[in-house]
Design a protein around this motif. Structure first.
Motif, PDB file in Angstrom:
ATOM      1  N   ASP A   1     -15.999 -10.207 -13.328  1.00 14.27           N
ATOM      2  CA  ASP A   1     -16.354 -11.536 -13.809  1.00 14.27           C
ATOM      3  C   ASP A   1     -15.697 -11.878 -15.135  1.00 14.27           C
TER       4      ASP A   1
ATOM      5  N   GLN B   1     -21.084 -15.240  -9.852  1.00 14.34           N
ATOM      6  CA  GLN B   1     -20.563 -14.478 -10.969  1.00 14.34           C
ATOM      7  C   GLN B   1     -20.994 -15.143 -12.276  1.00 14.34           C
TER       8      GLN B   1
ATOM      9  N   CYS C   1     -12.730 -13.090 -10.030  1.00 14.94           N
ATOM     10  CA  CYS C   1     -13.788 -12.838  -9.039  1.00 14.94           C
ATOM     11  C   CYS C   1     -13.231 -12.998  -7.622  1.00 14.94           C
TER      12      CYS C   1
END
Length: 356
Positions: free
Chosen positions: A80, A240, A331
């Motif tokens: 992330d 995320q 991500c």
């Protein structure tokens, strides 16, 4: 167009006819966007590309091939934020493997090598470069912060994965155009261009950084009816970590300078009546699109800055600005959407240039 309009009080908004027009887009205030009558909408990223920007209609077969290639580029790398990547000091190979296609993906990429979207040999080279840049960054942390320029370079590597021709400083010149009777200048952070950069309309996409350091204390802008609508549907937000508080807001002040930059570059856009953009905030990106008809752009250029409050244009002729939700290219799930969008843009560009 469906959506929910969000209007705020305009009691404290100054008369836009009294506001000077800065020569640089970096100094523009939200009130200038009001003066131009620009409508602002949040919209699904694929709608922006396939319906708004849309150089040409892609067949169901072409769309299916894009989906296949997106799956072939579904790499294992999944974090992330750069700060949370554990691979450091001498573990480049482990990092690189997370950016490498597996055997089945390699086979798929080879079978679709003539699609003018992904070149297998080029992709491997660019994935190596991307891994090298990331490794260089994380081995310097936490002693050295990740600069804005490094994030720009990383995203440029992402664009190059799909054979986009990119330009970044010092290869980007300052563009100028006439707005409200004044010459306005702007310089992008990254330009996606046709191979012939000397053509009248070489720009595929304008990318620029929208960071926390920019002035966010602008006075509240005057909202016109139906100015801000959400047409993005019921898309679920990313699971995320969130982007910076500024990028995560729907405050129209965020878009002032970006809209101004797109206006300046519109005359060089691949598409005559609209220009595609991407904003960057660290590893988070949004896709944007500004649509301005030829007659409206003529009025924007020639109407004096000291004229009445806003341009004398019909509601249907007002410029339209769309933006997507933010996506994090580190991500895995978000990256699939980004790759899908980039491949669609590249496919349209390639097919369009074959026909025209």
């Amino acid at each position: 167009m469906s959506g929910t309009s969000h209007e705020k009080s305009t009691t404290d908004s100054p008369n836009t006819s009294d506001i000077d027009i800065p020569s640089s887009t970096h100094e523009w205030s939200p009130h200038l966007i009001d003066k131009l009558g620009i409508r602002i909408f949040k919209e699904d990223v694929l709608k922006i590309i396939l319906k708004r920007w849309c150089l040409l209609r892609l067949s169901s077969k072409s769309l299916s091939k894009v989906d296949t290639l997106v799956s072939a580029c579904d790499f294992k790398f999944d974090y992330d934020a750069i700060e949370n990547i554990p691979e450091r000091k001498g573990k480049f190979e482990k990092l690189r493997k997370k950016w490498s296609p597996d055997e089945n993906q390699v086979l798929t990429l080879k079978l679709h090598k003539n699609e003018s979207i992904v070149n297998m040999d080029w992709l491997i080279v660019k994935l190596h470069e991307l891994s090298f840049c990331l490794h260089s960054i994380i081995t310097e942390m936490p002693k050295r912060a990740v600069s804005e320029q490094k994030y720009c370079t990383l995203f440029e590597k992402f664009l190059q994965l799909f054979c986009f021709n990119t330009l970044s400083p010092p290869f980007i010149t300052t563009e100028k155009t006439l707005i409200l009777g004044r010459t306005i200048s702007s310089q992008a952070d990254i330009i996606c261009s046709r191979l012939d950069t000397s053509s009248d309309r070489p720009i595929i996409c304008v990318c620029e950084t929208i960071s926390e350091k920019e002035d966010v204390l602008s006075p509240p802008r005057k909202k016109m009816k139906s100015d801000i609508q959400d047409t993005s549907g019921t898309e679920e937000p990313s699971q995320q970590s969130n982007p910076s508080s500024r990028l995560n807001t729907e405050d129209p002040n965020l878009w002032t300078q970006h809209i101004a930059n797109l206006l300046v570059h519109l005359d060089k856009s691949f598409r005559y009546d609209g220009i595609l953009g991407i904003t960057m905030d660290k590893s988070w990106v949004r896709f944007t699109y500004l649509e301005v008809s030829e007659t409206t752009m003529k009025k924007i250029k020639e109407t004096p800055a000291n004229s009445l409050d806003s341009l004398n244009i019909e509601e249907s002729e007002r410029p339209l600005f769309c933006y997507s939700k933010p996506y994090n290219y580190l991500c895995r799930d978000d990256r699939k959407i980004i790759f899908n969008a980039l491949m669609l843009i590249k496919k349209m560009q390639s097919d369009y240039e074959k026909v025209y």
